[in-house]
Design an enzyme around this catalytic site. Structure first.
Site, PDB file in Angstrom:
ATOM      1  N   GLY A  90       0.980  -1.255  -0.258  1.00 17.16           N
ATOM      2  CA  GLY A  90       0.366  -0.041   0.186  1.00 17.16           C
ATOM      3  C   GLY A  90       1.248   0.934   0.241  1.00 17.16           C
ATOM      4  N   GLY A  92       2.529   3.985   1.371  1.00 18.06           N
ATOM      5  CA  GLY A  92       3.277   3.989   2.996  1.00 18.06           C
ATOM      6  C   GLY A  92       3.966   5.182   2.797  1.00 18.06           C
ATOM      7  N   LYS A 113       3.897  12.512  -3.039  1.00 24.12           N
ATOM      8  CA  LYS A 113       5.208  11.315  -2.184  1.00 24.12           C
ATOM      9  C   LYS A 113       6.009  12.023  -1.321  1.00 24.12           C
ATOM     10  CE  LYS A 113       7.658   7.047  -3.907  1.00 24.12           C
ATOM     11  NZ  LYS A 113       8.377   6.525  -5.484  1.00 24.12           N
ATOM     12  N   GLY A 126       7.940   7.388   6.368  1.00 23.76           N
ATOM     13  CA  GLY A 126       7.144   8.002   5.033  1.00 23.76           C
ATOM     14  C   GLY A 126       6.925   8.602   4.326  1.00 23.76           C
ATOM     15  N   ARG A 176       3.356  14.245  -7.726  1.00 26.85           N
ATOM     16  CA  ARG A 176       2.879  13.150  -8.925  1.00 26.85           C
ATOM     17  C   ARG A 176       1.790  13.288  -9.879  1.00 26.85           C
ATOM     18  NH1 ARG A 176       5.760   7.135  -8.038  1.00 26.85           N
ATOM     19  NH2 ARG A 176       3.874   6.843  -6.517  1.00 26.85           N
ATOM     20  N   ARG A 183      -2.273  -0.872  -9.856  1.00 22.82           N
ATOM     21  CA  ARG A 183      -0.829  -1.266  -9.954  1.00 22.82           C
ATOM     22  C   ARG A 183      -1.175  -2.598 -10.036  1.00 22.82           C
ATOM     23  NH1 ARG A 183       3.470   1.219  -6.670  1.00 22.82           N
ATOM     24  NH2 ARG A 183       2.133   3.492  -6.978  1.00 22.82           N
ATOM     25  N   ASP A 252       4.133  -4.284  -7.443  1.00 22.78           N
ATOM     26  CA  ASP A 252       3.482  -3.789  -7.063  1.00 22.78           C
ATOM     27  C   ASP A 252       3.946  -2.338  -7.548  1.00 22.78           C
ATOM     28  OD1 ASP A 252       6.079  -4.564  -5.307  1.00 22.78           O
ATOM     29  OD2 ASP A 252       6.106  -2.744  -4.194  1.00 22.78           O
ATOM     30  N   ASN A 253       4.698  -2.022  -8.746  1.00 23.61           N
ATOM     31  CA  ASN A 253       5.624  -1.105  -8.756  1.00 23.61           C
ATOM     32  C   ASN A 253       5.132  -1.445 -10.675  1.00 23.61           C
ATOM     33  OD1 ASN A 253       6.561  -0.357  -7.233  1.00 23.61           O
ATOM     34  ND2 ASN A 253       8.615  -1.070  -7.486  1.00 23.61           N
TER      35      ASN A 253
HETATM   36  P1  AMP Z   1       9.170   1.008  -3.492  1.00 24.93           P
HETATM   37  O1  AMP Z   1      10.115  -0.473  -3.149  1.00 24.93           O
HETATM   38  O2  AMP Z   1       9.401   2.082  -3.265  1.00 24.93           O
HETATM   39  O3  AMP Z   1       8.052   0.757  -4.362  1.00 24.93           O
HETATM   40  O4  AMP Z   1       8.773   0.849  -2.386  1.00 24.93           O
HETATM   41  C1  AMP Z   1       7.748  -0.924  -1.587  1.00 24.93           C
HETATM   42  C2  AMP Z   1       6.421  -0.298  -0.226  1.00 24.93           C
HETATM   43  O5  AMP Z   1       7.346   0.237   0.785  1.00 24.93           O
HETATM   44  C3  AMP Z   1       5.903   0.960  -1.004  1.00 24.93           C
HETATM   45  O6  AMP Z   1       4.350   0.237   0.064  1.00 24.93           O
HETATM   46  C4  AMP Z   1       5.998   1.705  -0.150  1.00 24.93           C
HETATM   47  O7  AMP Z   1       5.168   2.972  -0.015  1.00 24.93           O
HETATM   48  C5  AMP Z   1       6.896   1.616   1.063  1.00 24.93           C
HETATM   49  N1  AMP Z   1       7.840   2.990   1.489  1.00 24.93           N
HETATM   50  C6  AMP Z   1       8.965   2.848   0.688  1.00 24.93           C
HETATM   51  N2  AMP Z   1       9.808   3.431   1.385  1.00 24.93           N
HETATM   52  C7  AMP Z   1       8.895   3.388   2.630  1.00 24.93           C
HETATM   53  C8  AMP Z   1       9.221   5.137   3.392  1.00 24.93           C
HETATM   54  N3  AMP Z   1      10.281   5.416   4.384  1.00 24.93           N
HETATM   55  N4  AMP Z   1       7.837   5.077   4.309  1.00 24.93           N
HETATM   56  C9  AMP Z   1       7.060   4.504   4.673  1.00 24.93           C
HETATM   57  N5  AMP Z   1       6.684   3.094   3.546  1.00 24.93           N
HETATM   58  C10 AMP Z   1       7.518   3.497   2.411  1.00 24.93           C
HETATM   59 MG    MG Z   2       6.279   0.814  -5.159  1.00 27.72          MG
END
Ligand code: AMP
Ligand code: MG
Length: 488
Positions: A90, A92, A113, A126, A176, A183, A252-253
């Site tokens: 989700g 995050g 973001k 976050g 964004r 996704r 998820d991407n």
């Molecule tokens: P990503 O690798 O950026 O596609 O992120 C994978 C997952 O980790 C997604 O659910 C993001 O929202 C979450 N995420 C990545 N970085 C953070 C962060 N600093 N705080 C909270 N959630 C994160």
């Molecule tokens: Mg992602």
């Protein structure tokens, strides 16, 4: 021109049941300031740069001030990360503020973001750091200018609020834009929870809004899946043709609209290296450059599986079965255009042989193709600027003889072919070291001029821009020491 306050919000996703998201307010950041913006992306919302001179706008893009009409939410999704299913991911740290309908009637979802913790943050803070935000901003806009489907980036706002990664850094938020951020993982989450209705409703929503031509079909779901697989094939062809490595092709991407989504440790090829791994954290090379088309195929099987409650297993696998041919065709068409030859005849052999030579000689992919535009089909020997890129000159000469013969047989005048090829082979790409230089100045000196310069340069990647010749050169030696990982 509009102001942020005058935009009309539609918020289709937020009208879905709360099964799909959590309502959440961004966490304010102290004293936000503008880092950079994209005039082209602003125009998608009928805005211009004057809007970013107003402190109220910066406060909004920082998540400090919501506007009437906005309905802030974090979306729920799951996904296969490096091959393993993770039941709940989700947004995050990304928060969807709402969907704007522009004067052309297009809907653009506006997401910030780095907006603070959400119910899906797990252990994370976050936040996003300035460094990764600059990379996402520059690359989204550069990909768009290259003609590659992608989410867009409107602006970055920064704050001196400290964010802790390997070292202390500062926070930033990227705004964004995308028609939708749904996704593959948005469907997977409900499949693994055995919840059929949410899968069907989400599919209905996506079809109604983004695949409206399928609405009239008695059973639209198989065709929807097929269309996603074809868009994904087209996207992979574009990535492979331009030399783009995403780095984290987890499900998820993967965008349901076939957009490039979530820029993390991406990289463009410098020297042509099929096994290039841009993500320092990807020790097994799962997402190496030449694996991407197959990874996308694997990811499509995961989407197909998540849609099986809506169709039989046979129908689902049938729906994605065209992917390999669709990818192969799209990739070949793109490569043929880059080489200035027609599809058919000797083309596959010529392109394959050229790529093998590039790999053996570690020749820069982008520079080779751009120089190839000026190939003299009448006199192989005068093609020295190209020849000089190769250590193995004899091997290049042998290839050039074949290539010259193919071009002569085609009979298109060199100048005409060169002009067409220059619209297919960018002169300027976002090399890691260029991004790194802009990031260093921004992070160390609060000097954002290099980010702006790169943004403007990469908005016209196919044009000769003589003042920026150095930006088209091979990377310097220090570039080899840049390590890009998932830390963002
Ligand atoms: P990503 O690798 O950026 O596609 O992120 C994978 C997952 O980790 C997604 O659910 C993001 O929202 C979450 N995420 C990545 N970085 C953070 C962060 N600093 N705080 C909270 N959630 C994160
Ligand atoms: Mg992602």
């Amino acid at each position: 021109m509009a102001t942020l306050e005058s935009l009309s919000f539609d918020n289709g996703f937020a009208r879905l049941p709360e099964t799909y998201y959590a309502r959440v307010c961004p966490t304010p950041v102290p004293d936000p300031y503008l880092v950079c913006y994209s005039p082209e992306a602003l125009a998608l919302l009928d805005l211009d740069a004057s809007e970013l001179k107003r402190p109220e706008t910066i406060e909004t893009l920082a998540g400090n001030r919501l506007l009437p009409g906005m309905d802030a939410i974090a979306a729920l999704y799951a996904g296969h990360q490096f091959g393993h299913y993770v039941p709940q991911l989700g947004d995050g740290r990304a928060i969807l503020l709402g969907e704007v309908k522009n004067s052309a009637g297009e809907g653009w979802e506006v997401q910030i973001k780095g907006a603070g913790r959400t119910p899906y943050s797990r252990g994370g803070d976050g936040r996003a750091v300035l460094r990764s935000s600059i990379r996402e901003f520059l690359c989204s806009e550069a990909m768009h200018a290259l003609g590659i489907p992608t989410t867009r980036a409107l602006a970055i706002v920064g704050s001196d609020h400290p964010v802790y990664r390997e070292d202390e850094e500062t926070a930033a938020l990227v705004t964004r834009l995308a028609p939708s951020f749904v996704r593959f993982g948005s469907f997977e989450v409900f499949y693994y929870r055995n919840q059929v209705d949410p899968i069907r409703h989400l599919a209905d929503y996506v079809i109604a809004r983004y695949y409206p031509e399928l609405k009239t079909l008695a059973d639209p779901y198989p065709e929807f899946l097929r269309q996603v697989s074809l868009r994904t094939a087209e996207l992979m062809a574009q990535w492979q043709a331009v030399g783009f490595s995403h780095g984290v092709m987890n499900t998820d991407n993967m965008s349901i609209l076939g957009l490039t989504l979530d820029y993390g440790p991406f990289g463009f090829l410098d020297a042509f290296d099929p096994g290039y791994i841009c993500n320092h954290s990807d020790t097994g090379g799962r997402y190496a450059f030449d694996q991407q088309p197959d990874v996308a195929a694997w990811n499509l099987t995961k989407l197909a599986q998540a849609l099986v409650p809506l169709m039989s297993v046979e129908t689902a696998s049938q729906a994605i079965s065209e992917y390999p041919q669709a990818f192969g065709r799209a990739y070949l068409e793109r490569m043929a255009a880059k080489f200035g030859v027609t599809v058919g005849g000797d083309t596959v052999a010529l392109v394959t042989a050229a790529l093998r030579l590039l790999a053996q000689n570690r020749v820069d992919y982008t520079i080779f193709l751009r120089k190839l535009c000026a190939f003299d089909s009448q006199a192989n020997a005068s093609n020295t600027p190209l020849r000089d890129l190769f250590l193995d000159r004899a091997a290049f000469d042998a290839w050039a003889v074949r290539y010259g013969a193919a071009l002569r047989q085609q009979g298109q005048p060199d100048a005409e072919r060169a002009a067409a090829m220059r619209t297919r082979n960018p002169k300027y790409i976002l090399r890691n070291y260029l991004a790194e230089t802009a990031i260093r100045r921004a992070a160390d000196d609060r000097d954002y001029s290099e980010v702006e310069r790169l943004h403007r340069l990469l908005a016209r990647p196919f044009d000769e821009q003589p003042a920026f010749e150095a930006y088209a050169a091979e990377p310097p030696d220090w570039a080899k020491r840049i390590e890009v990982s998932c830390s963002s």
